[in-house]
Design a protein around this motif. Sequence first.
Motif, short mmCIF file in Angstrom:
data_model
loop_
_atom_site.label_atom_id
_atom_site.label_comp_id
_atom_site.label_asym_id
_atom_site.label_seq_id
_atom_site.Cartn_x
_atom_site.Cartn_y
_atom_site.Cartn_z
N UNK A 53 -18.63 40.82 -18.20
CA UNK A 53 -19.09 39.61 -17.51
C UNK A 53 -19.21 38.32 -18.46
N UNK A 54 -18.42 38.49 -19.69
CA UNK A 54 -18.66 37.36 -20.49
C UNK A 54 -18.50 36.13 -19.98
N UNK A 55 -19.32 34.92 -20.28
CA UNK A 55 -19.11 33.67 -19.78
C UNK A 55 -19.29 32.67 -21.00
N UNK A 56 -18.64 31.84 -21.38
CA UNK A 56 -18.87 30.85 -22.44
C UNK A 56 -19.03 29.53 -21.98
N UNK A 57 -20.16 29.05 -22.48
CA UNK A 57 -20.31 27.46 -22.36
C UNK A 57 -19.92 26.70 -23.42
N UNK A 58 -19.14 25.69 -23.24
CA UNK A 58 -18.54 24.84 -24.32
C UNK A 58 -19.02 23.49 -23.95
N UNK A 59 -19.53 22.74 -24.78
CA UNK A 59 -20.25 21.45 -24.87
C UNK A 59 -20.33 20.84 -26.05
N UNK A 60 -20.60 19.57 -26.25
CA UNK A 60 -20.47 18.84 -27.50
C UNK A 60 -21.53 17.55 -27.48
N UNK A 61 -21.77 17.18 -28.89
CA UNK A 61 -23.15 16.21 -28.76
C UNK A 61 -22.33 14.73 -28.33
N UNK A 62 -23.29 13.89 -28.08
CA UNK A 62 -22.90 12.26 -27.88
C UNK A 62 -22.45 11.77 -29.30
N UNK A 63 -21.43 10.64 -29.01
CA UNK A 63 -20.81 10.08 -30.18
C UNK A 63 -19.88 10.98 -31.05
N UNK A 64 -19.18 11.87 -30.31
CA UNK A 64 -18.20 12.68 -31.04
C UNK A 64 -16.92 11.77 -31.16
N UNK A 65 -16.11 12.40 -32.40
CA UNK A 65 -15.04 11.59 -32.68
C UNK A 65 -13.73 12.07 -31.69
N UNK A 66 -12.90 11.38 -31.47
CA UNK A 66 -11.79 11.67 -30.48
C UNK A 66 -10.94 12.98 -30.98
N UNK A 67 -10.84 13.05 -32.26
CA UNK A 67 -10.02 14.25 -32.62
C UNK A 67 -10.76 15.48 -32.38
N UNK A 68 -12.01 15.57 -32.74
CA UNK A 68 -12.96 16.55 -32.39
C UNK A 68 -13.01 16.89 -30.85
N UNK A 69 -13.09 15.79 -30.17
CA UNK A 69 -13.28 16.00 -28.85
C UNK A 69 -11.79 16.72 -28.31
N UNK A 70 -10.74 16.14 -28.62
CA UNK A 70 -9.44 16.91 -28.40
C UNK A 70 -9.55 18.67 -28.71
N UNK A 71 -9.91 18.59 -29.98
CA UNK A 71 -10.07 20.15 -30.36
C UNK A 71 -10.94 20.92 -29.23
N UNK A 72 -12.01 20.34 -28.94
CA UNK A 72 -12.95 21.04 -28.00
C UNK A 72 -12.03 21.25 -26.62
N UNK A 73 -11.17 20.28 -26.31
CA UNK A 73 -10.40 20.41 -24.98
C UNK A 73 -9.30 21.55 -25.07
N UNK A 74 -8.62 21.47 -26.12
CA UNK A 74 -7.80 22.59 -26.45
C UNK A 74 -8.51 24.14 -26.40
#
Length: 317
Positions: A53-74
């Motif tokens: 029943x593994x569930x993973x929460x994915x989040x990021x900090x504020x003022x994140x760079x757009x490239x790193x945000x796209x990596x998180x969405x990938x």
Amino acid sequence: MGRKRKHGETEAPALAKKDDSAPERPKRTLLGWKDKKEEDGEESKTTSGFRNKEKVLVTCSRRINYRYRHLMLNIVSLLPHCKKDSKVEAKSSKGATLNELVELKGSSSCLFFECRKHKDLYLWMVKSPGGPSVKFLVNAVHTMEELKLTGNHLKGSRPLLTFSSNFDKDVHWKLLKEMLTQIFGIPKEHRKSKPYHDHVFVFSIVDDHIWFRNYQISVPHNESDKIARGGLDKMTLIEVGPRFCLNPIKIFGGSFGGPTLYENPFYVSPNQIRALEKKNKAGKFAKKIKAKTRRKMHELSNPLEPDEFADMWKDDE
């Protein structure tokens, strides 16, 4: 008056009536008729077995760079068993906030992308609430949109996880392998996943860094080119993306903190690297200034002799 019956002359107990009703009809399913005994056996199997029943929460900090945000969405698109949440302020109290978020979302793990100075990306990989947690520095980031590779696989399908043999070398690599297996391994029969294995997650250790690659398993699909089970020689791997490199910094015993279990002795922070680069550039400028002063001192100490023909062509007044 009627005669009373004696105690021994009581009536014999009536025989139990036979049940003449029809037997219970078996349950009809898509695969045929299912008997009640079979159902009970299946239920006992499912209850006794382990269910992931593994569930993973994915989040990021504020003022994140757009490239790193796209990596998180990938990564969110690759993991159907994850939950994405809004941004969290990267302060000293972020550990307590994120632990509360993980508990509210009913998750057992967390991937937190922390961006500093709009340049450096740190990844927290956490097992909540008991720990452990690992802090990585993320390098060599290439997103799916940036690479434009030809590979493609079904969204939500389950991946095969492959690890290089270096992961069995030391204890901290074994711990990281187990955490990566639990977080990136999609649970079987998850409601958002598809029961196919058509891509591979590759984790390999090179120069004490973990390199991540995602490949599609390409199989010939024409009727004439169908391959038998086990015919791996005709299967090919096509890269899909994203790509990134994880440099482990510290392993903590708790969730987002706690006692330090391991510290990387070869880790150099990006701030120190930038300071050294500035120092080298400043050294180049200082060398230029020193060369100029040295030249002036040489000219003063070795003056040129006066030229006797300097005023030869000047008109006499």
